[in-house]
Design an enzyme around this catalytic site. Sequence first.
Site, short mmCIF file in Angstrom:
data_model
loop_
_atom_site.label_atom_id
_atom_site.label_comp_id
_atom_site.label_asym_id
_atom_site.label_seq_id
_atom_site.Cartn_x
_atom_site.Cartn_y
_atom_site.Cartn_z
N ARG A 1 16.30 14.97 32.98
CA ARG A 1 16.28 13.96 34.05
C ARG A 1 17.67 13.72 34.64
NH1 ARG A 1 11.92 12.29 30.81
NH2 ARG A 1 13.29 11.06 29.49
N GLU B 1 16.38 7.98 20.17
CA GLU B 1 15.54 6.82 19.91
C GLU B 1 14.29 7.31 19.17
OE1 GLU B 1 14.45 4.94 23.55
OE2 GLU B 1 13.64 3.16 22.58
P1 AMP Z 1 19.53 7.98 23.73
O1 AMP Z 1 20.20 9.21 23.23
O2 AMP Z 1 18.84 7.20 22.66
O3 AMP Z 1 20.49 7.11 24.54
O4 AMP Z 1 18.35 8.44 24.69
C1 AMP Z 1 18.59 8.81 25.99
C2 AMP Z 1 17.79 10.02 26.41
O5 AMP Z 1 16.44 9.97 25.96
C3 AMP Z 1 17.72 10.09 27.91
O6 AMP Z 1 17.84 11.46 28.28
C4 AMP Z 1 16.38 9.53 28.27
O7 AMP Z 1 15.80 10.28 29.30
C5 AMP Z 1 15.55 9.60 27.00
N1 AMP Z 1 14.98 8.30 26.60
C6 AMP Z 1 15.27 7.60 25.48
N2 AMP Z 1 14.59 6.46 25.40
C7 AMP Z 1 13.85 6.40 26.53
C8 AMP Z 1 12.95 5.42 27.06
N3 AMP Z 1 12.66 4.29 26.41
N4 AMP Z 1 12.38 5.67 28.26
C9 AMP Z 1 12.68 6.82 28.94
N5 AMP Z 1 13.52 7.77 28.49
C10 AMP Z 1 14.11 7.58 27.30
#
Ligand code: AMP
Length: 174
Positions: free
Chosen positions: A61, A98
């Site tokens: 994305r 996450e």
């Molecule tokens: P993080 O590494 O936990 O900051 O997760 C960020 C990445 O995971 C990004 O590339 C987001 O597109 C995806 N992502 C994580 N959590 C979500 C969420 N709640 N909604 C949409 N995309 C998420």
Amino acid sequence: MSIEKLRNSVRNIPDFPIEGIQFKDVTTLFKSAENLREITDILTKMYADKGITKVVGIESRGFIMGPIMAVELGAGFVPVRKPGKLPADVFEEKYEKEYGTDAIQIHKDALSPDDVVLIHDDLLATGGTMIAAYNLVKKIGVKKVYINFLIELEDMKGRELFAKDVEVETLIKF
Ligand code: AMP
């Protein structure tokens, strides 16, 4: 148009892709021509005077606004991709998300020491993905790094992972 209108265009999908995750769906944000124009204008203004030479977008994305920003800023675009996708020599970083664990890669020759880099992704949750991307860029070694997300999930406190001297900007907060 206001940030509030952009915020209202992000669709929340409960329990996707697994139970307990409130998934922020950006397809509803991007399908509006007016939103795309507004996001482009805000981001271009934000980084216009920073001397950005490369925008690094994170799969997948980060590949939507990343190249648009690169064009607007007169910069090149560099993809950070999942393992096995980039054909030449790469650096790799593993990280926790996450939901689940993952790894990302960058071409070793994608950046040079005089580059001013803007790393972009759609959303900041735990910050794990962006820290991994930041480490990849640091491994190559560049002049300066800026970090940008469209969306920040503030409760997840991902922002706290970044050193105080790193500029982290987010447009829409949840
Ligand atoms: P993080 O590494 O936990 O900051 O997760 C960020 C990445 O995971 C990004 O590339 C987001 O597109 C995806 N992502 C994580 N959590 C979500 C969420 N709640 N909604 C949409 N995309 C998420």
